[in-house]
Design an enzyme around this catalytic site. Structure first.
Site, short mmCIF file in Angstrom:
data_model
loop_
_atom_site.label_atom_id
_atom_site.label_comp_id
_atom_site.label_asym_id
_atom_site.label_seq_id
_atom_site.Cartn_x
_atom_site.Cartn_y
_atom_site.Cartn_z
N ASP A 133 5.58 -0.88 -0.96
CA ASP A 133 6.64 -1.88 -0.94
C ASP A 133 7.97 -1.20 -0.64
O ASP A 133 8.76 -0.93 -1.53
CB ASP A 133 6.70 -2.60 -2.30
CG ASP A 133 7.71 -3.74 -2.30
OD1 ASP A 133 7.79 -4.44 -1.28
OD2 ASP A 133 8.42 -3.91 -3.30
N ILE A 134 8.17 -0.94 0.62
CA ILE A 134 9.40 -0.30 1.07
C ILE A 134 10.18 -1.36 1.84
O ILE A 134 9.72 -1.84 2.86
CB ILE A 134 9.07 0.92 1.96
CG1 ILE A 134 8.51 2.04 1.08
CG2 ILE A 134 10.29 1.37 2.74
CD1 ILE A 134 7.96 3.21 1.82
N GLU A 135 11.30 -1.78 1.29
CA GLU A 135 12.03 -2.87 1.95
C GLU A 135 13.36 -2.36 2.49
O GLU A 135 14.32 -3.11 2.61
CB GLU A 135 12.18 -4.03 0.97
CG GLU A 135 10.83 -4.50 0.42
CD GLU A 135 10.86 -5.81 -0.33
OE1 GLU A 135 11.83 -6.57 -0.18
OE2 GLU A 135 9.91 -6.09 -1.08
N GLN A 136 13.40 -1.07 2.81
CA GLN A 136 14.65 -0.46 3.26
C GLN A 136 14.93 -0.75 4.72
O GLN A 136 14.03 -1.01 5.51
CB GLN A 136 14.56 1.07 3.04
CG GLN A 136 14.39 1.46 1.58
CD GLN A 136 13.74 2.82 1.41
OE1 GLN A 136 14.07 3.76 2.11
NE2 GLN A 136 12.80 2.93 0.48
#
Ligand SMILES: *[C@@H]1O[C@H](CO)[C@@H](O)[C@H](O)[C@H]1NC(C)=O
Ligand SMILES: *[C@@H]1O[C@H](CO)[C@@H](O)[C@H](O)[C@H]1NC(C)=O
Ligand SMILES: *[C@@H]1O[C@H](CO)[C@@H](O)[C@H](O)[C@H]1NC(C)=O
Ligand SMILES: *[C@@H]1O[C@H](CO)[C@@H](O)[C@H](O)[C@H]1NC(C)=O
Length: 373
Positions: free
Chosen positions: A126-129
């Site tokens: 869950d990388i929302e960068q």
């Protein structure tokens, strides 16, 4: 529900004693419950859990995977395994830290070790960068997903590696990723079909969290890029947005104060996220009762707070969710899931029980009956 019969055995103190270096002793009633769950191959029902005890009230007859985003709870792991459901870790890391291949490898082996120690069945990344197209982070992210999948599949046979993406691949929230590369590299994408008003470029007014057509357009975009529908799990919101209206017109237009987000002049950051359970407690005392917007195919309501300000609340309910679930079935997607499982009112109160059951039912209604649109 809960309790020793569901597979939980050792008290926490003893667990910690055993949990030192390397693999911890199996905390479950039966050693077999610590074996990795390899899934059924059927449709996914993917649940994000954010901690505490709500999971004891989940509808386990439906769940295939729980992404454990709360504190590690061995009791949840044992219970999920007793129901044939996977439990997966949350994976997040600042992208700057994984551009270097050696640091990437170190991060991955840490995750694999943790998963083994906690008897987990995979990881949800869950990388929302923000990522710019063709930046070093852009390439590193695709490599990260590939290498994580390889390591998990090798070290934990049958394990699952998934990646969370925005409702559309069109650089939403400046997340310009190699979506086809990432989809190829993992088991499937969890498409977060919510927060769809994170960047409002047109009228700054309150809208649905996950409007029906906008949601479907996102999937068509992923599929048009060449991503197999079987690599896409639809994420639906079990929460809504409560907006304070600067002005609320008689035809239900709620104008918002302009809060910019990642380059857009107006966003859902003007609102407050509210879980479905809390929404259902408030709606009967609202001034409007539940209304339905036919264009967005979403329920909403309006109320006045103690300061005399008008609010408009947009949310999803069994009606709006089952329409989207029908698309999951008709378009041949991998399955469905929600953010997050904890959001319902799991009290024993009759109205709450009924609402909660209807929300779980709406997810899979489309497998049992054939909803025609
Ligand atoms: C993306 O590029 C823009 C313009 O070159 C720059 O201002 C921004 O900091 C970059 N963002 C990231 C996350 O690298
Ligand atoms: C995306 O990733 C795949 C697999 O690594 C690669 O073949 C492809 O060239 C990448 N696409 C872009 C646009 O970078
Ligand atoms: C504000 O709402 C009122 C009441 O519905 C309406 O008459 C008025 O035109 C609205 N004003 C603006 C600026 O939208
Ligand atoms: C709200 O009203 C509906 C319809 O009148 C009713 O079925 C429901 O139980 C009420 N909900 C609560 C929380 O009181």
């Amino acid at each position: 529900m809960g309790g020793p019969r569901d597979g939980w055995l050792l008290p926490l103190g003893l667990l910690q004693l055993l949990g030192g270096a390397g693999a911890a002793a199996c905390p479950c009633r039966e050693p077999r419950l610590c074996r990795p769950v390899t899934g059924t191959g059927g449709p996914e029902v993917f649940v994000f859990d954010v901690g505490k005890n709500a999971w004891k009230s989940y509808d386990w007859s439906k769940i295939t995977t729980v992404a454990a985003f709360g504190k590690y709870d061995p009791e949840l792991m044992c219970h999920a395994h007793s129901k044939g459901a996977r439990v997966v870790l949350k994976g997040d890391v600042p992208l700057k830290e994984i551009v270097d291949p050696a640091k990437r490898t170190a991060w991955i082996s840490q995750q694999v070790d943790l998963a083994k120690k906690q008897y987990m069945d995979g990881i949800n990344i869950d990388i929302e960068q923000e990522v710019n197209e063709t930046s070093p982070e852009y390439y590193a992210l695709t490599e990260l997903v590939k290498e994580t999948t390889d390591a998990f599949h090798r070290e934990i046979p049958g394990s699952q590696v998934t990646f969370d993406v925005a409702w559309s691949p069109a650089c939403i929230d400046k997340r310009c990723y190699n979506y086809t590369g990432i989809a190829d590299a993992c088991d499937f994408l969890f498409v977060m079909s919510y927060d769809e008003q994170s960047q409002i470029w047109t009228d700054c007014v309150a809208k649905a969290n996950a409007p029906y057509l906008q949601t479907l357009i996102g999937y068509e975009e992923y599929i048009t890029m060449g991503i197999d529908p079987k690599k896409l799990v639809m994420g639906v919101p079990w929460y809504g947005y409560d907006y304070v209206c600067l002005n609320l017109s008689e035809d239900h237009v709620c104008s918002l104060s302009k809060i910019p987000f990642r380059g857009a002049p107006c966003s859902d950051a003007a609102g407050r996220q509210v879980p479905y359970g809390a929404i259902m407690k408030q709606v009967n005392s609202s001034i409007s009762g539940v209304l339905w917007n036919e264009v967005q195919k979403s329920p909403f309501y309006e109320y006045k707070d103690s300061l005399g300000q008008f609010h408009q609340v947009w949310f999803d309910d069994p009606r709006s969710i089952s329409l989207k679930a029908a698309y999951v079935k008709n378009r041949g997607l991998r399955g469905i899931g929600m953010w997050n499982g904890n959001s319902l009112d799991y009290s024993r109160e009759a109205a709450a029980e009924q609402q909660t059951e209807a929300m779980w039912q709406a997810l899979t209604l489309y497998w049992e009956t054939n909803i025609k649109q």
